[in-house]
Design an enzyme around this catalytic site. Structure first.
Site: not given
Ligand code: UD1
Length: 430
Positions: A119, A124, A311, A22-23, A403
């Site tokens: 969320c 996030r 995950d 999915k990701n 999902r």
């Molecule tokens: C992706 C995955 C999700 C997985 C996560 C962590 C997809 C669609 N989803 O989510 O399944 O659980 O990686 O492996 O690929 N953060 C910030 N600022 C930002 C972005 C992130 O502070 O602009 C923080 C987040 O709150 C979190 C950490 O960074 O604490 C990691 O998040 P991130 O890797 O961005 O998760 P996703 O990409 O949303």
């Protein structure tokens, strides 16, 4: 609203085939916005998030062709784009909608994307995506729940040196796609190394992008004027694979898991081995798992890839409830990702939570009851707990699991689980 009814105690045996990731499929579909030529994508999992992404892209005027719906093969063609704001109703259920921001602004110099909704597993934010785009010359404003980004004078984004403050998976993917069409070179430091990021890089390269460093934390991208169409097959889902590894282990079963990528399962296999679970790499697409002689408690800390995936934390917690001794589970990626623990407690688990740490004492006799799924992976953890619980467990709000897991009920039934989906008309979707 749909629910699952699971009668625990069955030993899972047989063979299960893993679907596409999915990701990986989400950013790959979003990458269709980068070119006017058709993108042929295969092995897309038939799950709700991909249906949502396909609706979102259709709204943006991407021509989406499928033989059936949902499908595992898509042809996506973004000849001309619509820069209207996607309706919030469409994006609120899927944070990954943010993945359209980078490609849109890179291709047409303007993007308006609704901020992803709240969320359950934490705040996030997307600040890292936005600061990186600003460094590339975009003007970004967030107002009334929308992100509006544009390149001044209808120009192009400029290559930039970006050091991410935190490792972000979709942030890395968004900026990779933006940089692929920017003027000049970009360097992304502290980039995510997840296999899904690498899958995207491989496809972007087939589209004509110039990217090096995939699989490392430094990605170098030389922007090109145009990208073209290509054909790509999405990698197997490593979280679905891990979930079935735990399903085999927790039920003391014997499962052969096919169509997977054992190379991506290093941290999970190592942790299961530590817990006493034999996992065999049969070949480069097949794993075999059997029950432990004795399931032993083992501490686990979630980390970015190649560490143990957040995950898989809920699924591992279910396993820990059955292991002998205390397992300390530390969640370092998201601040509020133990919602499944309170439901497991209701099933009789012994779990104490202290901020980002959970101490799980086992083995606990779990008993079936009605539990609520709170997010996608929490639901998978509850399904696993229910497989070993005595009696019947009803899992409510399974729209979360839909999902991201393709045919979870059918796949589990095929290997001997007593699980069925039923519709409860008395409860309405939240
Ligand atoms: C992706 C995955 C999700 C997985 C996560 C962590 C997809 C669609 N989803 O989510 O399944 O659980 O990686 O492996 O690929 N953060 C910030 N600022 C930002 C972005 C992130 O502070 O602009 C923080 C987040 O709150 C979190 C950490 O960074 O604490 C990691 O998040 P991130 O890797 O961005 O998760 P996703 O990409 O949303």
């Amino acid at each position: 609203m749909d629910k699952f009814l699971i009668k625990g105690g069955k030993i899972l045996k047989g063979q299960v085939a893993i679907s596409g990731a999915k990701n990986s499929a989400l950013p790959i579909m979003a990458a269709s916005l980068l070119t006017a030529e058709p993108l042929h994508v295969h092995n897309i999992p038939k799950v709700r998030d991909l249906v949502t992404m396909s609706k979102l892209l259709t709204f943006m005027h991407v021509h989406v062709s499928v033989k059936e719906f949902p499908s595992s093969d898509y042809i996506l063609q973004a000849t001309k784009l619509n820069d209207e704001v996607a309706p919030y109703e469409l994006v609120k259920t899927m944070r990954a909608s943010i993945l359209t921001l980078g490609p849109l602004i890179a291709r047409v110099g303007v993007a308006r994307v609704s901020l992803p909704g709240g969320c359950a597993i934490g705040a996030r934010p997307v600040d890292l995506h936005l600061t990186a785009l600003e460094k590339m010359g975009a003007e970004v404003e967030t107002k009334a729940g929308y992100i509006e980004a544009k390149v001044p004078n209808h120009g192009r984004l400029k290559g930039a040196h970006i050091v991410f403050d935190k490792i972000t998976v979709t942030g890395t993917e968004n900026i990779l796609m933006a940089a692929a069409l920017a003027d000049g070179e970009s360097i992304l430091e502290n980039a995510a190394r997840e296999p899904e990021v690498t899958d995207l890089v491989i496809m972007l390269r087939k589209m004509g992008a110039q990217i090096t460093g995939d699989g490392t934390s430094v990605l170098k991208i030389k922007g090109v004027k145009e990208l073209h169409g290509t054909d790509h097959t999405v990698i197997p889902d490593r979280i679905e694979t891990g979930t079935f590894l735990v399903a085999g282990a927790i039920t003391g079963g014997d499962l052969t898991i096919t169509n997977c990528a054992p190379d991506h399962q290093g941290a999970i296999i190592a942790k299961l081995n530590e817990a006493g679970v034999p996992v065999e790499v049969v070949n480069d697409t097949t794993l075999h798992v059997s029950g432990a002689k004795k399931l032993i408690a083992s501490d686990m800390t979630t980390e970015e890839y190649p560490g143990f995936a957040t995950d898989m934390q809920a699924q591992y917690m279910a396993l820990a409830t059955q292991a002998q001794g205390s397992s300390i589970i530390t969640e370092t990626i998201f601040e509020n990702r133990f919602l499944h623990a309170s439901e497991m407690l209701r099933m009789g688990a012994n779990i104490a939570i202290d901020n980002r740490r959970a101490v799980v004492r086992g083995p606990a006799k779990l008993t079936g009851t009605t539990v609520q799924a709170s997010d996608l992976r929490a639901s998978a953890g509850l399904v696993l707990a229910a497989l070993v619980a005595q009696g019947e467990t009803i899992i409510d709000r399974v729209y979360h699991i839909d999902r991201g897991y393709e045919l979870i009920v059918e796949k589990l039934q095929d290997v001997g689980a007593d699980i069925e989906r039923f519709h409860d008309p008395s409860s309405s979707a939240a």
